[in-house]
Design a protein around this motif. Structure first.
Motif: not given
Length: 303
Positions: A166-169, A186-190, A230-235, A256-257
């Motif tokens: 349900g997270k935003t990535v 893996l389940g991210a919503a957006d 975003a709940d998570l950011l990957v770069a 908290g992300g």
């Protein structure tokens, strides 16, 4: 139908200019191998990400062209770029369709990242009963990143262990879209995929559609503002841009992300740790071969 393959050995500092020039004159695909490695065990980097230079000092570069491409024209282009290059250092061979497919099959095999996540090429079918396995399917001939590079592997493993339900990535520097697609599966919503190369955006869009997650992945260039935290950011880019983009990433990640950064050579992490500590805490370093991933959590005491 047959194709023309050009191959030559060059220094790593020559790779970017040579690759760009060959693409300008019609290269359909580029493969890079370590010139000093045992090629029976070496996996290719298939069309590396824009600006990504392999660590190897000497590279065997192979480029695929349409069969009727003028060989003398290619030799002329390379001679302009590398004056010391002798024509005899450039090798040509005709490659049949089935032979080229076999090259991809030999050099790009299913790979596991973490406990659940696998990358499969389209020419290999995964097991019918895969249980909880999450499978990303990629065309290695079109991708800008397939998981073979340590930085991509580090990011995929981080996504595999994260709670994405349900997270935003945000995938900043999405390339082939492999990280964005993995996050969605893996389940991210957006998922928001960002890249400065329109060709990478197209590759990501094509791969997202093939994996059935195009409806959950937005793809855009970096100059389009995105205000949703975003709940998570990957770069997975390079240390220099990561340093410059720290304030932007801090704005994009909610308090908290989570954050994961890669494309970092060992020895470059100290400056980045200091830079990101202004906005992020619990920063940790993970290493694979000569490469580093930094991950941490957005501080809640500052905005």
């Amino acid at each position: 139908m047959s194709w023309l393959e050009l191959s030559l050995t060059l220094r790593s500092d020559q790779q970017e200019a040579v690759e760009a020039a060959l693409e300008d004159v019609g290269a359909l695909a580029v493969t890079l191998l370590d010139a000093d490695a045992d090629t029976s065990n070496e996996q290719a980097i298939l069309e590396p990400a824009v600006g990504e230079t392999p660590l190897w000092s000497l590279i065997v570069l192979s480029a695929l062209f349409e069969a009727e491409t003028d060989r003398s024209g290619l030799i002329h282009v390379l001679g302009e770029l590398i004056p010391e290059l002798e024509p005899g250092q450039i090798a040509f061979r005709e490659v049949a369709d089935q032979d080229w497919t076999r090259v991809w099959m030999d050099q790009f095999k299913p790979m596991q990242f973490g406990e659940r996540l696998w990358i499969y090429p389209w020419n290999i079918e995964p097991p019918a009963n895969s249980g909880n396995t999450v499978i990303v399917r990629l065309d290695p001939g079109l991708a800008f990143g397939t998981g073979t590079h340590p930085t991509t592997a580090l990011c995929l493993e981080w996504l595999d262990q994260a709670d994405l339900g349900g997270k935003t990535v945000i995938d900043y520097g999405c390339g082939s879209g492999v990280l964005a697609i993995a996050a969605a599966l893996l389940g991210a919503a957006d998922v928001i995929g960002i890249d400065n190369d329109p060709q990478a955006i197209e590759a990501s869009r094509d791969n997202a559609t093939r994996n059935g997650v195009a409806d959950r992945i937005q793809l855009r260039l970096p100059n389009v503002d995105e205000r949703t935290p975003a709940d998570l950011l990957v770069a997975n880019i390079l240390a220099g841009p990561l340093y410059e983009l720290a304030p932007l990433f801090a704005r994009h990640v909610r308090p908290g992300g989570l954050l994961a950064l890669s494309g970092i050579l060992g020895g470059q992490e100290s400056d980045l740790l200091e830079r990101y500590s202004e906005w992020f805490e619990d920063l940790q370093v993970s290493k694979r071969e000569d490469w580093v991933r930094i991950d941490g959590k957005r501080r809640t005491d500052i905005h």
